[in-house]
Design an enzyme around this catalytic site. Structure first.
Site, PDB file in Angstrom:
ATOM      1  N   ASP A 128     -51.617  41.838 -13.394  1.00  0.00           N
ATOM      2  CA  ASP A 128     -51.223  41.141 -14.614  1.00  0.00           C
ATOM      3  C   ASP A 128     -49.974  40.298 -14.434  1.00  0.00           C
ATOM      4  O   ASP A 128     -49.055  40.660 -13.713  1.00  0.00           O
ATOM      5  CB  ASP A 128     -50.985  42.149 -15.744  1.00  0.00           C
ATOM      6  N   GLU A 178     -61.127  44.098 -26.198  1.00  0.00           N
ATOM      7  CA  GLU A 178     -60.571  44.788 -25.021  1.00  0.00           C
ATOM      8  C   GLU A 178     -59.195  45.287 -25.406  1.00  0.00           C
ATOM      9  O   GLU A 178     -58.374  44.527 -25.926  1.00  0.00           O
ATOM     10  CB  GLU A 178     -60.420  43.823 -23.841  1.00  0.00           C
TER      11      GLU A 178
END
Lengths: 428, 287
Positions: free
Chosen positions: B69, B58
């Site tokens: 995040d 990824e």
């Protein structure tokens, strides 16, 4: 019917289909034309759908409205007055005469700064806190820029005994210290946000991060007409009391509707609250004023419509300030409450369909208007609505005397006094 | 639209996951941010991943406002942007990787705005041409499938959906409807790198999702160590590790924040540990 406004400022760009009503949005997907939507992480989607259901039920419940009306009257202090600003009007008429004209619009101020907590923010917070209570949420989080939304949220959490966490950019914590103290006195935890540009957009990022972490217990009380659907609708509906009152008060005072409305815009909640009930009144011209900072051409501004383009951030598609690679750029405004690189999606749509005209005012113009209103009317405006006053000063002398203009005086300037004193030094 | 890698896209992801399954183990899926802290260091890091045991990669597309995040991945994105990373450079990084490795799937992960501004059609064409196989876009739930998910599937790219602890049985079918490649189960309610999941609950959640789909299920958010990886590998088809690797990138930078030959090796060392964890895990379920 069609509104007698100018067409899209885009000029040659195709004008979207003109709707039968400007008040029918959003659609079932939360869209106002291209704008709005639900651009959020999957973790939040179930809660957002639950919020939409809960709001739909509350809106249909007469008991909810009755309770809300009671608090608005006895706790918030509504209705807020519609005040004829006689000396400001006379001042601008003299300016018109000095320039060889005979005009000068009659200016009314919608006194939202007289609400409990000192701004329009409390209208929306009250509604959302009542929704949170209906949904059984005991912990409230909010983002704040100038601190007005944070103060309103902390106030109602104190009133209803709820836990309250306010995210505020570290830069804003510095320049809005009086409101930080107020929030802490009210029992809220104020978290200074150190990420990114350390202003309102970063406070919203961290509030979203908190929400995604504490989704089961927490209600996110968004302060403006932005974010994922249904927030832009919820906030608009709770703020629309401003426009509904203005309509009734102007009919009472003058026997007719106003000719124009003007309000400052960061995310745009005070403006949407004033505008929305008038959107289908073709005779009413409507102006929003963005913060031009050091000037739109300088790049240091917060004017998303004048200097941005459509993109996706914080759950909705709308006009945003960004670079060519889709990275969000930092906004700048003297006013912490307008220092945001986006604007509510319904405003974006109203711009594109040409129903509302979006203007801007610089830091310097806002500062001058701040002083002018203070001296002429004995009303210290917040720096946010000072941006709207700045455009009034320019536009009103060119309009005929019978023109009725309403300015949303969305907040009071007490919180800005230390900052303005710093800037003006001994000049005040 | 040109598609030079006929085995690319969804097919490359399916093939690699099937190969792992044939070995009787979960796949190790590693996340790093493209361009962190600069293009060359980042390319070296990515090129070192398969050899160290990463089965799928990824690659984070940097964004100024990554709302899902935690601090580590936020900082990695800002380092990459400061180092001049752009969407064009991210796709170029994938293309450079593909000149040496045509078997390891690459999944771009990030937020919608940089893709929207690049232009969806142009992005899908360029991503496919560069050798990208799948997309994970955090802020595009099923309600917004028309934006990118459906065009991506049309272009042969897998659109990998996140399922979360708040995705209940009533909602799962909608979440799974247009997903391809695998399902990414977010093991906590929270942001990346913030908490260690309750692995007992994760096992139950993976079983629940498997009741709704035949797609492989990978688990991420909060998996940091070889021991975590082994635990998750026992119940899931894939184990995603991100924050711990991004922190390793940061730890291997020099005093000026610049990358060096040591950066890729520092990341690879952790990937080897995680790969050993995944490979040593006893398969406990009937998957």
């Amino acid at each position: 019917m069609t509104a007698n406004t100018k067409l899209s400022s885009a000029g040659s760009a195709p004008v979207p289909d003109r709707p039968n009503s400007f008040r029918s949005g959003p659609d079932e997907r939360g869209r106002f034309g291209l704008y709005g939507g639900r651009f959020v992480a999957e973790t939040l989607m179930p809660l957002i759908l639950e919020l939409e259901r809960a709001y739909g039920e509350a809106r249909a419940d007469p008991a909810f409205k009755a309770e809300m009306d009671g608090h608005l009257a006895s706790y918030v202090g509504r209705p807020s007055p519609l005040y004829y600003a006689e000396r400001l009007t006379e001042h601008l008429r003299r300016q018109a005469a000095d320039a060889g004209g005979s005009g000068g619009a009659k200016i009314y101020l919608k006194r939202e700064e007289l609400n409990h907590t000192g701004s329009h923010k409390v209208n929306n917070v009250l509604g959302q806190i009542m929704l949170a209570r209906r949904m059984g949420k005991k912990r409230i989080i909010a983002e704040t820029g100038a601190g007005q939304h944070g103060v309103a949220t902390a106030t109602l959490c104190a009133r209803f005994g709820l836990d309250c966490v306010i995210y505020m950019g570290a830069v804003d914590v510095e320049r809005q210290m009086p409101n930080v103290f107020r929030m802490r006195m009210l029992g809220a935890e104020v978290v200074p946000v150190q990420s990114g540009s350390r202003t309102l957009k970063d406070a919203m990022n961290d509030a979203l991060r908190d929400w995604v972490t504490n989704v089961d217990t927490t209600f996110y009380c968004i302060g403006t007409v932005a974010g994922p659907h249904p927030y832009p609708t919820i906030v608009r509906d709770f703020q629309s009391i401003i426009g509904h009152e203005t309509r009734a008060q102007m009919l009472e005072a003058e026997g007719r509707l106003p000719d124009s409305l003007i309000a400052c815009i960061g995310g745009g909640s005070n403006a949407m609250g004033l505008f929305h009930p008038f959107l289908d009144e073709a005779s009413v011209k409507i102006y929003g004023v963005e913060a031009a900072g050091h000037g739109v051409a300088s790049g240091a501004h917060a004017a998303s419509i004048a200097g941005g383009r459509p993109g996706v951030l914080h759950g909705n598609r709308t006009y945003l300030l960004m670079d060519g690679d889709g990275q969000i750029t930092e906004a700048h405004s003297i006013s912490a409450g307008l220092d945001y690189p986006g604007i509510g999606p319904e405003h974006a749509w109203l711009n594109d369909v040409g129903r509302v005209t979006y203007l801007s005012a610089t830091d310097e113009e806002a500062l001058a208007a701040f002083q002018l209103l203070t001296r002429l009317e004995g009303i210290i405006p917040a720096l946010e609505p000072a941006h709207a006053i700045a455009r009034v000063v320019e536009v009103a002398p060119q309009l005929p005397r019978e023109h009725l203009m309403v300015v949303n005086l969305s907040g009071r300037g007490d919180k800005d006094v230390p900052q303005v004193a710093d800037i003006l030094g001994g000049r005040a | 639209m040109s598609a030079p890698h006929k085995s690319g896209g969804v097919a490359r992801i399916d093939a690699r996951l099937a190969a792992c399954q044939a070995e009787g183990r979960a796949a190790l899926i590693t996340f790093v941010t493209a361009g962190d802290p600069d293009f060359d260091t980042s390319l070296a890091v990515v090129e070192a991943l398969p050899g160290a045991g990463a089965d799928l990669i990824e690659l984070g597309m940097p964004f100024t406002d990554p709302m899902a995040d935690g601090p580590a991945i936020q900082a990695a994105g800002l380092r990459a942007l400061a180092g001049g990373q752009t969407m064009v450079r991210t796709l170029e990084l994938v293309a450079r990787f593909r000149t040496r490795d045509t078997a390891t799937p690459i999944i771009l992960m990030g937020y919608y705005n940089p893709i929207y501004i690049y232009g969806v059609e142009r992005f899908l064409g360029d991503a496919r041409a560069a050798g990208v196989d799948g997309l994970i876009v955090v802020d595009l739930p099923p309600e917004e499938d028309a934006e990118l998910c459906l065009p991506a599937l049309e272009a042969g790219l897998a659109f990998i959906r996140l399922a979360t602890p708040t995705t209940d049985d009533a909602r799962l079918p909608a979440v799974l409807a247009n997903t391809a490649g695998f399902v990414y189960y977010v093991s906590i309610t929270g942001i990346t790198g913030s908490a260690t999941p309750d692995f007992g609950k994760v096992t139950a959640a993976v079983q629940r999702i498997k009741g709704h789909t035949r797609l492989p299920v990978a688990v991420g958010f909060g998996v940091r160590t070889a021991a975590h990886a082994a635990t998750v590998a026992a119940c899931a088809d894939g184990v995603v590790v991100g924050t711990a690797l991004v922190e390793r990138v940061k730890a291997a930078l020099d005093a000026e924040g610049c990358g060096s030959a040591a950066t890729a090796e520092g990341v690879a060392a952790l990937v080897r540990e995680l790969a050993a964890g995944v490979r040593g895990a006893a398969k406990s379920d009937a998957a």
